[in-house]
Write an enzyme that holds these catalytic residues in place. Structure first.
Site, PDB file in Angstrom:
ATOM      1  CE  LYS A 279      -3.868  -1.905   2.693  1.00  0.00           C
ATOM      2  NZ  LYS A 279      -4.910  -1.791   1.672  1.00  0.00           N
ATOM      3  NE  ARG A 353     -10.586 -10.011  -1.870  1.00  0.00           N
ATOM      4  CZ  ARG A 353     -10.892  -9.143  -2.838  1.00  0.00           C
ATOM      5  NH1 ARG A 353     -11.155  -9.570  -4.063  1.00  0.00           N
ATOM      6  NH2 ARG A 353     -10.954  -7.860  -2.588  1.00  0.00           N
TER       7      ARG A 353
HETATM    8  N1  BES Z   1      -8.063  -3.847   4.498  1.00  0.00           N
HETATM    9  C1  BES Z   1      -8.277  -3.436   3.159  1.00  0.00           C
HETATM   10  C2  BES Z   1      -9.605  -2.696   2.947  1.00  0.00           C
HETATM   11  C3  BES Z   1      -9.841  -1.425   3.688  1.00  0.00           C
HETATM   12  C4  BES Z   1      -9.808  -0.231   3.014  1.00  0.00           C
HETATM   13  C5  BES Z   1     -10.181  -1.414   5.025  1.00  0.00           C
HETATM   14  C6  BES Z   1     -10.074   0.949   3.667  1.00  0.00           C
HETATM   15  C7  BES Z   1     -10.435  -0.228   5.687  1.00  0.00           C
HETATM   16  C8  BES Z   1     -10.402   0.959   5.013  1.00  0.00           C
HETATM   17  C9  BES Z   1      -8.243  -4.640   2.238  1.00  0.00           C
HETATM   18  O1  BES Z   1      -7.488  -5.725   2.651  1.00  0.00           O
HETATM   19  C10 BES Z   1      -7.668  -4.168   0.964  1.00  0.00           C
HETATM   20  O2  BES Z   1      -6.507  -3.891   0.930  1.00  0.00           O
HETATM   21  N2  BES Z   1      -8.482  -4.059  -0.042  1.00  0.00           N
HETATM   22  C11 BES Z   1      -8.037  -3.627  -1.310  1.00  0.00           C
HETATM   23  C12 BES Z   1      -8.512  -4.664  -2.286  1.00  0.00           C
HETATM   24  C13 BES Z   1      -7.862  -4.607  -3.598  1.00  0.00           C
HETATM   25  C14 BES Z   1      -6.412  -5.022  -3.534  1.00  0.00           C
HETATM   26  C15 BES Z   1      -8.599  -5.563  -4.504  1.00  0.00           C
HETATM   27  C16 BES Z   1      -8.701  -2.276  -1.590  1.00  0.00           C
HETATM   28  O3  BES Z   1      -9.838  -2.070  -1.175  1.00  0.00           O
HETATM   29  O4  BES Z   1      -8.028  -1.443  -2.168  1.00  0.00           O
HETATM   30 MN    MN Z   2      -5.465  -5.595   1.999  1.00  0.00          MN
END
Ligand code: BES
Ligand code: MN
Ligand code: ZN
Length: 507
Positions: A279, A353
Site C-alpha cells: 500500500k 478474503r
Molecule cells: N483492508 C483493506 C480494505 C480497507 C480499506 C479497510 C479501507 C479499511 C479501510 C483490504 O485488505 C484491501 O486492501 N483491499 C483492497 C482490495 C484490492 C487489492 C482488490 C482495496 O480495497 O483497495
Molecule cells: Mn489488503
C-alpha cells in the site's frame, strides 16, 4: 455503573439529565416533574432549542445542576438519535459530571414500553460516551469519565406505575451492557498492531470467553497447516507472529428449543501493509483497523453472553497480520485453502478474503448453522460506493436482507444491499487455479470480493457478508482523528432478536 429506578423527584445531590425533543413543551415537563421549576426551566426553554448534540446547564438556588440534552426532532430521533445525543452529551459534559446522576425520560414517553425503549437508547449512548482515547498516554486512566466504573450510579426517575420499573431497569441494563461491549470493541480497534499482535488477540478472546464460561479453542502456529487452513497460512507467511484461528461457542443458559444457531466470522488482520502488493503510506496508516470484523464478532459474543440472548452462537476469527518478508506469499502464487479449492494470488493486498475463505469453509463444515454472517473491513471499493453512512451488505436471501436492513435502521448502524449476480463471478476465473483472489477490473470491487467469499460458503442459503471498511473506524466526538466506532454490536443485537429457526432445516 449501578442503575436504579425510582418514582418521585430527583435527589438534590445528583446531577439531573433532562433529554428534550425540539417540540417538548414546558407544561408537559412541569406536569411530570414539578420539582424542576426551581431551575428556571420555563424561561430556559424559550432559549434552548433542543437540537441534537446541544446541551445547556441550569442551576437551582441550592447549587443543584440540571443538564438539558437536545435530541432533535422527535420523528428523526428514534433509537439512534437518542443514542447519539446521549453519547455526545456524555463526552461534552465529561469531567464536570458527578459520579451520581438522575435521568428523566417520562415526559417524553407515552407508555412504559416507550420509556423502556428510550431508556435503553439513552443509557447505551451514555455508557459508550464514557469511552476515552489515550489508553497509551503516560497518564492513561488517571481521570476516568465520572460515569465510568462500579462506583458511579444512574437513577431513572420514572412516572410510570411501579409495576413497570423492572422492565425499565432491564432496558437500562441492556443499554449498559451493550455500551460496555461497544467500548471493548472500540478499544480493540484503536490498539495498534505492535501491541495487538495475533497471539494477543487470541488471549483477549480466551479471557472474554472464559469470563462467561464460553468454550474457546484456538489453533495457532503449526496447527494452522495441520488443520488445512492453507489460505490463512499463506497470508501469515510474511509475519513475525504465528497465525491464530479462534473458535468460540455461546449457548444461553436455558436455550429455548426455537433458538437458531448463528455462525459469525470476523476478519482479524491486525495490520495490513498490503504485503508485497504494498500500500501507499497514506493508505497504510489506518490499517490497524483491519481487525474491525474480528472486534465486532468478539464484542458481540461478550454482549450476547452478558445479556443471555436466546440464540446459539459460533464465532470464528482467523487472525494474522499481512506483512512483508522473504517468505511472504507473492502475486502469481497458487495457494491451497480449507475448502480444497486452489487460489491464484493476483494481489497480496486482497488478503482479507483469503483468511475469511478458510473461516467460512471451516465453520460451514463443522457446524449446522441456521444463519451465517461475516464482518470484514474488506474493500475500499465499498467505501467509495457508499461512503461512511452504511456498511455494504451482500446476501442471496431477500428475507434476510430485509431483516438486516430493519435491524440496521433500528440500531442506527445502517446496511445497504449490493447484488451478488453471477455476472460478477466470471471475473474471478483463473486459468491455472480454481479461482483467483481479484477480479482485475477497476469496477465493483466490493461485489467481486463478496463473490469470492461466496465460493467458500458451501452455498449456505442464509449467509450475509458485511463489508464494514467504511464504518468500523471513523470520525467521532472522542478525538480529533479517526478511531474505532464499535459499529455492529447493536446491529447484531437487534438482528439476532429477529431471527427464528428456519423450518427447512439448515444448509
Ligand atoms: N483492508 C483493506 C480494505 C480497507 C480499506 C479497510 C479501507 C479499511 C479501510 C483490504 O485488505 C484491501 O486492501 N483491499 C483492497 C482490495 C484490492 C487489492 C482488490 C482495496 O480495497 O483497495
Ligand atoms: Mn489488503
Ligand atoms: Zn485488509
Amino acid at each position: 455503573m449501578k442503575i436504579f429506578v425510582n418514582s418521585g423527584n430527583p435527589e438534590q445531590a445528583a446531577d439531573i439529565f433532562l433529554p428534550l425533543y425540539t417540540d417538548t413543551a414546558y407544561s408537559r415537563i412541569a406536569e411530570v416533574y414539578p420539582a424542576l421549576s426551581a431551575f428556571g426551566l420555563e424561561r430556559a426553554l424559550t432559549d434552548f432549542r433542543a437540537e441534537s448534540g446541544k446541551t445547556a446547564t441550569l442551576y437551582n438556588a441550592e447549587g443543584g445542576r440540571l443538564f438539558l440534552i437536545g435530541l432533535g426532532k422527535p420523528k428523526s430521533a428514534g433509537f439512534s438519535g437518542v443514542y447519539r445525543a446521549a453519547r455526545s452529551a456524555a463526552v461534552q459534559l465529561g469531567k464536570q459530571l458527578q459520579p451520581a446522576a438522575s435521568l428523566l425520560l417520562s415526559h417524553l414517553a407515552g407508555s412504559a414500553e416507550a420509556e423502556a425503549g428510550l431508556t435503553d437508547a439513552f443509557v447505551n449512548g451514555l455508557v459508550s460516551g464514557t469511552y476515552q482515547l489515550g489508553s497509551w498516554k503516560e497518564n492513561a486512566g488517571s481521570e476516568p469519565h465520572p460515569l465510568d466504573g462500579e462506583e458511579s450510579s444512574l437513577t431513572l426517575i420514572s412516572a410510570q406505575s411501579p409495576e413497570h420499573f423492572e422492565d425499565i431497569a432491564s432496558a437500562a441494563r441492556r443499554g449498559h451492557l451493550i455500551g460496555l461491549a461497544q467500548k471493548q470493541v472500540m478499544h480493540l480497534v484503536n490498539m495498534p498492531s505492535n501491541l495487538q499482535t495475533p497471539p494477543f488477540l487470541a488471549d483477549v478472546a480466551r479471557e472474554w470467553g472464559e469470563n462467561h464460561g464460553q468454550k474457546v479453542t484456538v489453533f495457532s502456529g503449526d496447527e494452522i497447516e495441520a488443520n488445512q487452513l492453507f489460505a490463512l497460512a499463506a497470508v501469515n507467511r510474511g509475519s513475525e507472529y504465528p497465525a491464530q484461528f479462534i473458535v468460540m461457542e455461546y449457548e444461553p443458559e436455558n436455550a429455548p428449543e426455537s433458538a437458531p444457531t448463528v455462525g459469525l466470522v470476523g476478519k482479524g488482520i491486525t495490520f495490513d501493509t498490503g504485503g508485497l502488493s504494498i500500500k501507499t503510506s497514506a493508505g497504510m496508516y489506518f490499517m490497524k483497523c483491519d481487525m474491525g470484523g474480528a472486534a465486532v464478532v468478539l464484542g458481540f459474543m461478550e454482549a450476547a453472553a452478558s445479556l443471555q440472548l436466546p440464540v446459539k452462537l459460533v464465532a470464528v476469527v482467523p487472525v494474522t497480520d499481512n506483512l512483508i518478508d522473504a517468505r511472504s506469499f507473492k502475486p502469481s502464487d497458487i495457494i491451497g485453502s480449507y475448502s480444497g479449492k486452489t487460489i491464484e494470488i493476483m494481489d497480496t493486498d486482497a488478503e482479507g478474503r483469503l483468511i475469511l475463505a478458510d473461516g467460512l469453509s471451516w465453520i460451514t463444515e463443522k457446524y449446522e448453522l441456521d444463519y451465517l454472517f461475516d464482518f470484514a473491513t474488506l474493500t475500499g471499493a465499498t467505501v467509495r460506493a457508499i461512503g461512511y453512512a452504511a456498511a455494504g451488505m451482500f446476501t442471496p436471501d431477500d428475507a434476510l436482507a430485509a431483516a438486516c436492513s430493519e435491524a440496521g435502521d433500528l440500531a442506527g448502524e445502517r446496511v445497504w444491499r449490493f447484488p451478488l449476480w453471477d455476472e460478477y463471478a466470471d471475473d474471478l476465473h483463473s486459468d491455472v487455479a480454481d479461482v483467483r483472489n481479484l477480479s482485475g477490473k477497476p469496477v465493483a470491487g466490493g461485489i467481486s470480493a463478496a463473490k469470492f467469499l461466496e465460493v467458500f460458503t458451501r452455498e449456505h442459503p442464509r449467509w450475509a457478508h458485511f463489508d464494514i471498511a467504511g464504518v468500523a473506524f471513523g470520525e467521532s466526538e472522542f478525538g480529533k482523528h479517526k478511531n474505532g466506532t464499535g459499529w455492529g454490536v447493536r446491529l447484531l443485537t437487534e438482528l439476532t432478536a429477529k431471527l427464528t429457526k428456519p423450518e427447512t432445516g439448515t444448509n
